[in-house]
Design a protein around this motif. Structure first.
Motif, PDB file in Angstrom:
ATOM      1  N   ALA A  21       3.969  -4.035   3.043  1.00  0.00           N
ATOM      2  CA  ALA A  21       4.381  -2.965   3.330  1.00  0.00           C
ATOM      3  C   ALA A  21       4.507  -2.089   2.132  1.00  0.00           C
ATOM      4  N   GLY A  22       4.863  -2.372   1.080  1.00  0.00           N
ATOM      5  CA  GLY A  22       4.979  -1.684   0.063  1.00  0.00           C
ATOM      6  C   GLY A  22       3.593  -0.924  -0.576  1.00  0.00           C
ATOM      7  N   ALA A  23       2.472  -2.014  -0.429  1.00  0.00           N
ATOM      8  CA  ALA A  23       1.034  -1.280  -0.676  1.00  0.00           C
ATOM      9  C   ALA A  23       0.660  -0.192   0.239  1.00  0.00           C
ATOM     10  N   ILE A  24       1.154  -0.143   1.397  1.00  0.00           N
ATOM     11  CA  ILE A  24       1.036   0.943   2.421  1.00  0.00           C
ATOM     12  C   ILE A  24       1.713   2.227   2.017  1.00  0.00           C
ATOM     13  N   LYS A  25       3.167   2.018   1.775  1.00  0.00           N
ATOM     14  CA  LYS A  25       3.771   3.111   0.931  1.00  0.00           C
ATOM     15  C   LYS A  25       3.406   3.708  -0.133  1.00  0.00           C
ATOM     16  N   THR A  26       2.755   3.050  -1.059  1.00  0.00           N
ATOM     17  CA  THR A  26       2.120   3.459  -2.438  1.00  0.00           C
ATOM     18  C   THR A  26       1.070   3.996  -2.064  1.00  0.00           C
ATOM     19  N   CYS A  27       0.236   3.684  -1.397  1.00  0.00           N
ATOM     20  CA  CYS A  27      -1.383   4.234  -0.936  1.00  0.00           C
ATOM     21  C   CYS A  27      -1.154   5.529  -0.268  1.00  0.00           C
ATOM     22  N   LEU A  28      -0.035   5.664   0.642  1.00  0.00           N
ATOM     23  CA  LEU A  28       0.300   6.938   1.276  1.00  0.00           C
ATOM     24  C   LEU A  28       0.938   8.000   0.448  1.00  0.00           C
ATOM     25  N   GLN A  29       1.600   7.471  -0.590  1.00  0.00           N
ATOM     26  CA  GLN A  29       2.159   8.526  -1.577  1.00  0.00           C
ATOM     27  C   GLN A  29       0.944   8.970  -2.545  1.00  0.00           C
ATOM     28  N   ALA A  30      -0.031   8.278  -2.524  1.00  0.00           N
ATOM     29  CA  ALA A  30      -0.935   8.617  -3.582  1.00  0.00           C
ATOM     30  C   ALA A  30      -2.329   9.258  -2.622  1.00  0.00           C
ATOM     31  N   GLN A  31      -2.403   9.123  -1.494  1.00  0.00           N
ATOM     32  CA  GLN A  31      -3.686   9.844  -0.790  1.00  0.00           C
ATOM     33  C   GLN A  31      -3.015  10.835   0.194  1.00  0.00           C
ATOM     34  N   THR A  32      -3.809  11.763   0.331  1.00  0.00           N
ATOM     35  CA  THR A  32      -3.511  12.759   1.498  1.00  0.00           C
ATOM     36  C   THR A  32      -4.427  12.408   2.530  1.00  0.00           C
ATOM     37  N   ASP A  33      -5.431  11.591   2.617  1.00  0.00           N
ATOM     38  CA  ASP A  33      -5.960  10.951   3.781  1.00  0.00           C
ATOM     39  C   ASP A  33      -5.413   9.618   4.229  1.00  0.00           C
ATOM     40  N   GLN A  34      -4.773   9.528   5.339  1.00  0.00           N
ATOM     41  CA  GLN A  34      -4.289   8.361   5.527  1.00  0.00           C
ATOM     42  C   GLN A  34      -5.355   7.135   5.925  1.00  0.00           C
ATOM     43  N   ALA A  35      -6.559   7.588   6.362  1.00  0.00           N
ATOM     44  CA  ALA A  35      -7.522   6.761   6.384  1.00  0.00           C
ATOM     45  C   ALA A  35      -8.032   5.869   5.397  1.00  0.00           C
ATOM     46  N   LYS A  36      -7.704   6.430   4.182  1.00  0.00           N
ATOM     47  CA  LYS A  36      -8.040   5.684   3.040  1.00  0.00           C
ATOM     48  C   LYS A  36      -7.017   4.579   3.002  1.00  0.00           C
ATOM     49  N   CYS A  37      -6.151   4.416   3.582  1.00  0.00           N
ATOM     50  CA  CYS A  37      -5.129   3.266   3.442  1.00  0.00           C
ATOM     51  C   CYS A  37      -5.249   2.237   4.463  1.00  0.00           C
ATOM     52  N   THR A  38      -6.572   2.207   5.143  1.00  0.00           N
ATOM     53  CA  THR A  38      -6.807   1.258   6.234  1.00  0.00           C
ATOM     54  C   THR A  38      -6.730  -0.222   5.529  1.00  0.00           C
ATOM     55  N   VAL A  39      -7.083  -0.257   4.574  1.00  0.00           N
ATOM     56  CA  VAL A  39      -7.231  -1.719   3.813  1.00  0.00           C
ATOM     57  C   VAL A  39      -5.552  -2.417   3.849  1.00  0.00           C
ATOM     58  N   ALA A  40      -4.713  -1.351   3.451  1.00  0.00           N
ATOM     59  CA  ALA A  40      -3.376  -2.036   3.150  1.00  0.00           C
ATOM     60  C   ALA A  40      -2.784  -2.087   4.561  1.00  0.00           C
ATOM     61  N   ILE A  41      -3.230  -1.385   5.470  1.00  0.00           N
ATOM     62  CA  ILE A  41      -2.579  -1.668   6.842  1.00  0.00           C
ATOM     63  C   ILE A  41      -3.076  -2.909   7.319  1.00  0.00           C
ATOM     64  N   LYS A  42      -4.222  -2.933   7.326  1.00  0.00           N
ATOM     65  CA  LYS A  42      -4.828  -4.223   7.735  1.00  0.00           C
ATOM     66  C   LYS A  42      -4.194  -5.693   7.038  1.00  0.00           C
ATOM     67  N   ASP A  43      -4.058  -5.438   5.877  1.00  0.00           N
ATOM     68  CA  ASP A  43      -3.187  -6.482   5.040  1.00  0.00           C
ATOM     69  C   ASP A  43      -1.878  -6.862   5.662  1.00  0.00           C
ATOM     70  N   LEU A  44      -1.225  -5.803   6.011  1.00  0.00           N
ATOM     71  CA  LEU A  44      -0.129  -6.204   6.730  1.00  0.00           C
ATOM     72  C   LEU A  44       0.114  -6.708   8.061  1.00  0.00           C
ATOM     73  N   TYR A  45      -0.983  -6.078   8.832  1.00  0.00           N
ATOM     74  CA  TYR A  45      -1.334  -6.830   9.924  1.00  0.00           C
ATOM     75  C   TYR A  45      -1.597  -8.393  10.169  1.00  0.00           C
ATOM     76  N   GLN A  46      -2.308  -8.686   9.123  1.00  0.00           N
ATOM     77  CA  GLN A  46      -2.612 -10.133   8.812  1.00  0.00           C
ATOM     78  C   GLN A  46      -1.568 -10.736   8.471  1.00  0.00           C
ATOM     79  N   CYS A  47      -0.975 -10.124   7.538  1.00  0.00           N
ATOM     80  CA  CYS A  47       0.406 -10.916   7.208  1.00  0.00           C
ATOM     81  C   CYS A  47       1.394 -11.133   8.254  1.00  0.00           C
ATOM     82  N   CYS A  48       1.577 -10.131   9.316  1.00  0.00           N
ATOM     83  CA  CYS A  48       2.512 -10.260  10.250  1.00  0.00           C
ATOM     84  C   CYS A  48       1.966 -11.326  11.162  1.00  0.00           C
TER      85      CYS A  48
END
Length: 83
Positions: A21-48
């Motif tokens: 979840a922290g990786a998603i937050k960090t990515c979204l803060q650094a990126q203006t394009d949410q699509a660039k954070c898909t790897v972090a989101i996928k990691d969260l879903y796999q953890c869940c």
């Protein structure tokens, strides 16, 4: 994949998926394009998914698990199908 190890992989699961979840937050803060954070989101879903599977094996019901990062199993399954 995230930094958690599922018990079937010889480790203890990170049941709260904080790092993912922290990786998603960090990515979204650094990126203006949410699509660039898909790897972090996928990691969260796999953890869940690993977390819910482990809880199911111990007989815990989703409503008994306190987790603020993971979607409940039905919603998670739908999200994983979209990827």
């Amino acid at each position: 994949m995230g930094n958690f190890l599922h018990p079937d992989q010889g480790g203890a699961a990170d049941f709260n998926c904080n790092a993912e979840a922290g990786a998603i937050k960090t990515c979204l803060q650094a990126q203006t394009d949410q699509a660039k954070c898909t790897v972090a989101i996928k990691d969260l879903y796999q953890c869940c998914a690993a977390m819910w599977l482990t809880h199911a094996r111990t007989g815990e019901r989703p409503q008994d698990v306190k987790d603020s990062y993971c979607p409940l199993p039905p919603e998670l399954q739908a999200l994983l199908r979209k990827q």
